[in-house]
Design a protein around this motif. Structure first.
Motif, PDB file in Angstrom:
ATOM      1  N   ILE A  31      -1.941  -0.072  -8.599  1.00 55.24           N
ATOM      2  CA  ILE A  31      -1.120  -0.948  -9.438  1.00 55.24           C
ATOM      3  C   ILE A  31      -0.108  -1.694  -8.581  1.00 55.24           C
ATOM      4  N   ASP A  32       0.482  -0.981  -7.633  1.00 51.80           N
ATOM      5  CA  ASP A  32       1.514  -1.585  -6.780  1.00 51.80           C
ATOM      6  C   ASP A  32       0.935  -2.600  -5.799  1.00 51.80           C
ATOM      7  N   THR A  33      -0.265  -2.318  -5.276  1.00 50.81           N
ATOM      8  CA  THR A  33      -0.813  -3.184  -4.226  1.00 50.81           C
ATOM      9  C   THR A  33      -1.668  -4.321  -4.782  1.00 50.81           C
ATOM     10  N   GLU A  34      -2.544  -4.011  -5.745  1.00 42.47           N
ATOM     11  CA  GLU A  34      -3.427  -5.010  -6.366  1.00 42.47           C
ATOM     12  C   GLU A  34      -4.178  -5.849  -5.328  1.00 42.47           C
ATOM     13  N   THR A  35      -4.696  -5.225  -4.300  1.00 41.15           N
ATOM     14  CA  THR A  35      -5.455  -5.949  -3.286  1.00 41.15           C
ATOM     15  C   THR A  35      -6.352  -4.973  -2.545  1.00 41.15           C
ATOM     16  N   SER A  36      -7.299  -5.496  -1.799  1.00 39.37           N
ATOM     17  CA  SER A  36      -8.133  -4.643  -0.963  1.00 39.37           C
ATOM     18  C   SER A  36      -7.351  -4.254   0.287  1.00 39.37           C
ATOM     19  N   PHE A  37      -7.874  -3.287   1.023  1.00 42.75           N
ATOM     20  CA  PHE A  37      -7.202  -2.818   2.232  1.00 42.75           C
ATOM     21  C   PHE A  37      -7.943  -3.321   3.470  1.00 42.75           C
ATOM     22  N   THR A  38      -7.200  -3.664   4.494  1.00 46.68           N
ATOM     23  CA  THR A  38      -7.797  -4.087   5.755  1.00 46.68           C
ATOM     24  C   THR A  38      -8.339  -2.872   6.494  1.00 46.68           C
ATOM     25  N   ARG A  39      -9.546  -2.996   7.033  1.00 41.45           N
ATOM     26  CA  ARG A  39     -10.173  -1.879   7.745  1.00 41.45           C
ATOM     27  C   ARG A  39      -9.581  -1.743   9.144  1.00 41.45           C
ATOM     28  N   ASP A  40      -8.413  -1.166   9.212  1.00 40.57           N
ATOM     29  CA  ASP A  40      -7.782  -0.922  10.507  1.00 40.57           C
ATOM     30  C   ASP A  40      -6.899   0.314  10.406  1.00 40.57           C
ATOM     31  N   SER A  41      -6.015   0.503  11.338  1.00 41.65           N
ATOM     32  CA  SER A  41      -5.180   1.704  11.358  1.00 41.65           C
ATOM     33  C   SER A  41      -4.231   1.798  10.165  1.00 41.65           C
ATOM     34  N   SER A  42      -4.054   0.693   9.441  1.00 35.00           N
ATOM     35  CA  SER A  42      -3.162   0.713   8.278  1.00 35.00           C
ATOM     36  C   SER A  42      -3.722   1.565   7.139  1.00 35.00           C
ATOM     37  N   LEU A  43      -5.014   1.861   7.193  1.00 31.43           N
ATOM     38  CA  LEU A  43      -5.617   2.686   6.140  1.00 31.43           C
ATOM     39  C   LEU A  43      -4.970   4.066   6.074  1.00 31.43           C
ATOM     40  N   GLN A  44      -4.617   4.606   7.220  1.00 29.98           N
ATOM     41  CA  GLN A  44      -3.968   5.912   7.244  1.00 29.98           C
ATOM     42  C   GLN A  44      -2.617   5.846   6.532  1.00 29.98           C
ATOM     43  N   ARG A  45      -1.913   4.733   6.708  1.00 35.43           N
ATOM     44  CA  ARG A  45      -0.623   4.562   6.013  1.00 35.43           C
ATOM     45  C   ARG A  45      -0.836   4.439   4.504  1.00 35.43           C
ATOM     46  N   HIS A  46      -1.864   3.684   4.113  1.00 32.43           N
ATOM     47  CA  HIS A  46      -2.173   3.555   2.681  1.00 32.43           C
ATOM     48  C   HIS A  46      -2.452   4.920   2.066  1.00 32.43           C
ATOM     49  N   LEU A  47      -3.288   5.704   2.742  1.00 33.86           N
ATOM     50  CA  LEU A  47      -3.653   7.011   2.194  1.00 33.86           C
ATOM     51  C   LEU A  47      -2.450   7.947   2.149  1.00 33.86           C
ATOM     52  N   LYS A  48      -1.591   7.843   3.151  1.00 35.76           N
ATOM     53  CA  LYS A  48      -0.380   8.671   3.149  1.00 35.76           C
ATOM     54  C   LYS A  48       0.505   8.320   1.957  1.00 35.76           C
ATOM     55  N   ASN A  49       0.589   7.047   1.623  1.00 39.86           N
ATOM     56  CA  ASN A  49       1.366   6.627   0.457  1.00 39.86           C
ATOM     57  C   ASN A  49       0.735   7.113  -0.839  1.00 39.86           C
ATOM     58  N   ILE A  50      -0.591   7.207  -0.857  1.00 39.21           N
ATOM     59  CA  ILE A  50      -1.287   7.694  -2.047  1.00 39.21           C
ATOM     60  C   ILE A  50      -1.117   9.202  -2.191  1.00 39.21           C
ATOM     61  N   LEU A  51      -1.365   9.934  -1.117  1.00 36.51           N
ATOM     62  CA  LEU A  51      -1.393  11.392  -1.188  1.00 36.51           C
ATOM     63  C   LEU A  51      -0.017  12.039  -1.188  1.00 36.51           C
ATOM     64  N   LYS A  52       0.996  11.307  -0.742  1.00 41.25           N
ATOM     65  CA  LYS A  52       2.364  11.824  -0.706  1.00 41.25           C
ATOM     66  C   LYS A  52       2.430  13.142   0.075  1.00 41.25           C
ATOM     67  N   ASP A  53       2.519  14.277  -0.612  1.00 37.60           N
ATOM     68  CA  ASP A  53       2.725  15.559   0.063  1.00 37.60           C
ATOM     69  C   ASP A  53       1.434  16.236   0.532  1.00 37.60           C
ATOM     70  N   PHE A  54       0.275  15.674   0.169  1.00 34.05           N
ATOM     71  CA  PHE A  54      -0.990  16.259   0.628  1.00 34.05           C
ATOM     72  C   PHE A  54      -1.210  15.920   2.108  1.00 34.05           C
ATOM     73  N   LYS A  55      -1.752  16.871   2.840  1.00 28.74           N
ATOM     74  CA  LYS A  55      -2.042  16.672   4.260  1.00 28.74           C
ATOM     75  C   LYS A  55      -3.514  16.318   4.436  1.00 28.74           C
ATOM     76  N   PHE A  56      -3.811  15.493   5.449  1.00 29.85           N
ATOM     77  CA  PHE A  56      -5.189  15.081   5.685  1.00 29.85           C
ATOM     78  C   PHE A  56      -5.378  14.731   7.153  1.00 29.85           C
ATOM     79  N   HIS A  57      -6.638  14.583   7.552  1.00 27.20           N
ATOM     80  CA  HIS A  57      -6.952  14.158   8.913  1.00 27.20           C
ATOM     81  C   HIS A  57      -8.229  13.321   8.884  1.00 27.20           C
ATOM     82  N   HIS A  58      -8.510  12.607   9.957  1.00 34.07           N
ATOM     83  CA  HIS A  58      -9.701  11.764  10.033  1.00 34.07           C
ATOM     84  C   HIS A  58     -10.979  12.622  10.026  1.00 34.07           C
ATOM     85  N   HIS A  59     -11.995  12.084   9.373  1.00 38.99           N
ATOM     86  CA  HIS A  59     -13.319  12.709   9.417  1.00 38.99           C
ATOM     87  C   HIS A  59     -13.967  12.403  10.763  1.00 38.99           C
TER      88      HIS A  59
END
Length: 259
Positions: free
Chosen positions: A215-243
């Motif tokens: 809702i906040d972004t209303e756009t597609s995501f660029t396929r670069d390192s910014s994806l990790q930032r997007h996911l961090k904003n989505i997951l908030k307190d959940f931890k994750f790592h690259h596959h």
């Protein structure tokens, strides 16, 4: 003994007055108790009415839609109904003019007696829908093929984000057609049932956070390192790592694993 009449009359008057005032007091007490009872009942009724009236609706009518696909592990009646109810309460459903457009596989993908996930392309290209994002829950096999056809329509520039949560489709296919792919990590110490149970327990919160972010972004995501930032904003307190691809040892840029 001779009783003085004036004394008797006076005594009778005193007794009569005492009886009258006692009766009057009891009557007033009954009226007070009745009045108090009625007042409490009215207040309770009024209180309930006020509670119903004052409950605010969390969502508003919108022309935008976020398609949420309920695939494997998410299409059982209990799970899908719980999540759809949560989404409906917070964002409203398409049928009511709300944001969420839920589709359930295989029920909503039938042609005759068989179901085809390829019908997802038709849903995405519907002329009466303006999409602000897509969230795939447990995407079934060949979901990526339907998404690829939608990409072709947009000349590979789909104007909204596509997020796959816990997909069961081909890994390379879903990575190539989604902006973000999120999986649940597997461990040798736990069974598939335990993984599935934990996944389903965490899913509603993650889904809601994903919708909020779309809702906040209303756009597609660029396929670069910014994806990790997007996911961090989505997951908030959940931890994750690259596959990491087990064959090549290479990290995926848009595929992540929950810790």
């Amino acid at each position: 003994m001779k009783i003085n009449k004036p004394v008797v009359s006076k005594l009778f008057a005193i007794l009569f007055a005492a009886s009258f005032f006692t009766g009057l007091t009891c009557c007033k007490q009954e009226q007070i108790e009745t009045s108090t009872s009625n007042t409490i009942e009215i207040k309770l009724q009024t209180g309930n009415t006020e509670n119903l009236i004052s409950t605010p609706q969390k969502w508003h009518v919108t022309n935008k839609r976020i398609l949420v696909l309920f695939g494997y592990d998410f299409n059982t009646p209990e799970i899908k109904e719980t999540i759809i109810e949560m989404l409906g309460d917070n964002y409203g459903l398409d049928q009511d003019g709300g944001l969420i457009y839920p589709l359930v596989y295989p029920d909503d993908f039938k042609r005759g007696t068989r179901s085809y996930i390829s019908e997802l392309t038709s849903y995405l290209q519907s002329d009466d829908k303006e999409f602000a994002g897509v969230i795939l829950l447990g995407a079934p096999e060949n979901t990526h093929a339907a998404l690829a056809r939608n990409q072709d329509k947009w000349n590979q520039e789909v104007p909204y984000a596509v997020i796959a949560l816990f997909p069961q489709d081909d890994v390379l296919g879903i990575e190539s057609t989604c902006d973000i792919v999120l999986d649940k990590g597997l461990s040798a110490e736990i069974t598939d049932d335990e993984v599935e149970g934990e996944l389903i327990a965490e899913a509603p919160e993650i889904i809601k956070q994903a919708v909020d972010y779309l809702i906040d972004t209303e756009t597609s995501f660029t396929r670069d390192s910014s994806l990790q930032r997007h996911l961090k904003n989505i997951l908030k307190d959940f931890k994750f790592h690259h596959h990491t691809d087990p064959e090549t040892g290479l990290q995926s840029i848009n595929h992540f694993i929950l810790n």
